[in-house]
Design an enzyme around this catalytic site. Structure first.
Site, PDB file in Angstrom:
ATOM      1  N   ASP A   1      -0.917   8.087   1.549  1.00  0.00           N
ATOM      2  CA  ASP A   1      -0.377   9.293   2.159  1.00  0.00           C
ATOM      3  C   ASP A   1      -0.300  10.357   1.046  1.00  0.00           C
ATOM      4  O   ASP A   1      -1.291  11.023   0.749  1.00  0.00           O
ATOM      5  CB  ASP A   1       1.010   8.913   2.722  1.00  0.00           C
ATOM      6  CG  ASP A   1       1.571   9.930   3.673  1.00  0.00           C
ATOM      7  OD1 ASP A   1       0.985  11.008   3.804  1.00  0.00           O
ATOM      8  OD2 ASP A   1       2.611   9.646   4.303  1.00  0.00           O
TER       9      ASP A   1
ATOM     10  N   LYS B   1      -5.086   9.186   4.369  1.00  0.00           N
ATOM     11  CA  LYS B   1      -4.765  10.486   4.971  1.00  0.00           C
ATOM     12  C   LYS B   1      -4.898  11.554   3.890  1.00  0.00           C
ATOM     13  O   LYS B   1      -3.908  11.968   3.289  1.00  0.00           O
ATOM     14  CB  LYS B   1      -3.315  10.490   5.469  1.00  0.00           C
ATOM     15  CG  LYS B   1      -3.059   9.842   6.804  1.00  0.00           C
ATOM     16  CD  LYS B   1      -1.584  10.071   7.166  1.00  0.00           C
ATOM     17  CE  LYS B   1      -1.218   9.428   8.486  1.00  0.00           C
ATOM     18  NZ  LYS B   1       0.230   9.553   8.748  1.00  0.00           N
TER      19      LYS B   1
ATOM     20  N   ARG C   1       4.191  -4.015  13.364  1.00  0.00           N
ATOM     21  CA  ARG C   1       3.304  -4.504  12.303  1.00  0.00           C
ATOM     22  C   ARG C   1       2.327  -5.558  12.822  1.00  0.00           C
ATOM     23  O   ARG C   1       1.261  -5.773  12.260  1.00  0.00           O
ATOM     24  CB  ARG C   1       4.122  -5.127  11.160  1.00  0.00           C
ATOM     25  CG  ARG C   1       4.974  -4.163  10.367  1.00  0.00           C
ATOM     26  CD  ARG C   1       5.490  -4.835   9.115  1.00  0.00           C
ATOM     27  NE  ARG C   1       6.610  -4.157   8.489  1.00  0.00           N
ATOM     28  CZ  ARG C   1       6.502  -3.171   7.604  1.00  0.00           C
ATOM     29  NH1 ARG C   1       5.306  -2.729   7.259  1.00  0.00           N
ATOM     30  NH2 ARG C   1       7.578  -2.627   7.064  1.00  0.00           N
TER      31      ARG C   1
HETATM   32  C1  PRP Z   1       3.647   2.908   2.689  1.00  0.00           C
HETATM   33  C2  PRP Z   1       2.280   2.364   2.330  1.00  0.00           C
HETATM   34  C3  PRP Z   1       2.156   2.702   0.882  1.00  0.00           C
HETATM   35  C4  PRP Z   1       2.906   4.008   0.773  1.00  0.00           C
HETATM   36  C5  PRP Z   1       1.919   5.128   0.827  1.00  0.00           C
HETATM   37  O1  PRP Z   1       4.603   1.936   2.379  1.00  0.00           O
HETATM   38  O2  PRP Z   1       2.187   0.985   2.546  1.00  0.00           O
HETATM   39  O3  PRP Z   1       2.743   1.738   0.040  1.00  0.00           O
HETATM   40  O4  PRP Z   1       3.798   4.083   1.891  1.00  0.00           O
HETATM   41  O5  PRP Z   1       2.554   6.351   0.690  1.00  0.00           O
HETATM   42  P1  PRP Z   1       2.272   7.340  -0.515  1.00  0.00           P
HETATM   43  O6  PRP Z   1       0.787   7.508  -0.656  1.00  0.00           O
HETATM   44  O7  PRP Z   1       2.946   8.620  -0.024  1.00  0.00           O
HETATM   45  O8  PRP Z   1       2.915   6.821  -1.752  1.00  0.00           O
HETATM   46  P2  PRP Z   1       6.079   1.938   2.960  1.00  0.00           P
HETATM   47  O9  PRP Z   1       6.995   2.611   1.964  1.00  0.00           O
HETATM   48  O10 PRP Z   1       6.088   2.522   4.348  1.00  0.00           O
HETATM   49  O11 PRP Z   1       6.485   0.395   2.972  1.00  0.00           O
HETATM   50  P3  PRP Z   1       5.941  -0.813   3.875  1.00  0.00           P
HETATM   51  O12 PRP Z   1       4.499  -1.063   3.469  1.00  0.00           O
HETATM   52  O13 PRP Z   1       6.839  -1.961   3.521  1.00  0.00           O
HETATM   53  O14 PRP Z   1       6.059  -0.411   5.335  1.00  0.00           O
END
Ligand code: PRP
Length: 180
Positions: free
Chosen positions: A104, A132, A166
């Site tokens: 992201d 993204k 999930r």
């Molecule tokens: C999500 C995804 C990445 C991160 C990406 O994890 O799995 O680790 O966010 O975002 P970024 O590019 O803005 O850093 P999340 O914190 O939702 O944890 P999860 O995988 O346990 O749901």
């Protein structure tokens, strides 16, 4: 398709094609590696890591880390909290591939690459199922990428909303009324 899902963005067949393609690239790129280690970033990349590793025909080791972005605010430093760290010290011979479900802002992977390099990893590459690019805050490009997607709220195949969805075998767009 369950009732909370507006549309399917990446279906099971497409996921299978993505894992086959990326596994093929990794099999070629790491054929001479002495020690290949996949790091599954919990929790979201669980399913992707499982499907990807099944298609690797190289000796491969698996590790897990759990991280979260540091104060989702305006910082572009790439700082993250490490909740579960890599449980090995001698990593000078290890070629790591960090496996994510989604990129992201780019903060998580940008920081992890630097962190593993600082710890002395022989090499560090990154692999994501979904990207993204429109949400990027730090300049970051993954080495292996499954699909670029628009800025929609996606769940399934590891990705959650409030820890649910999930388990879906596909990536779907969540209906806005669920989270708004
Ligand atoms: C999500 C995804 C990445 C991160 C990406 O994890 O799995 O680790 O966010 O975002 P970024 O590019 O803005 O850093 P999340 O914190 O939702 O944890 P999860 O995988 O346990 O749901």
């Amino acid at each position: 398709m369950i009732k909370d899902i507006e549309s399917i963005l990446v279906n099971e067949k497409q996921i299978d094609e993505i894992t086959t393609r990326i596994a093929g690239q990794i099999n070629r790129d790491y054929k001479d590696s002495k020690q290949l280690v996949l790091i599954c970033i919990l929790k979201g990349s669980l399913m992707f890591t499982c499907d990807l590793m099944k298609k690797l025909n190289l000796p491969v080791e698996i590790e897990f880390m759990k991280v979260s972005s540091y104060g989702a605010g305006t910082s572009s430093s790439g700082m993250i909290n490490i909740h579960l760290d890599l449980k090995r010290e001698d990593i000078g011979d290890a070629d790591f591939i960090v496996v994510e479900d989604i990129i992201d802002s780019g903060r998580t992977l940008a920081h992890l690459v630097g962190y593993l390099a600082d710890r002395g990893a022989k090499s560090v590459k990154t692999c994501t199922l979904l990207d993204k690019p429109s949400r990027r805050v730090v300049d970051f490009t993954p080495d292996y990428s499954g699909a670029e997607i628009p800025d929609k709220f996606v769940v399934g195949y590891g990705l959650d909303y409030d820890e649910k969805y999930r388990n879906l075998p596909y990536v779907g767009v969540l209906k806005p009324e669920i989270y708004s």
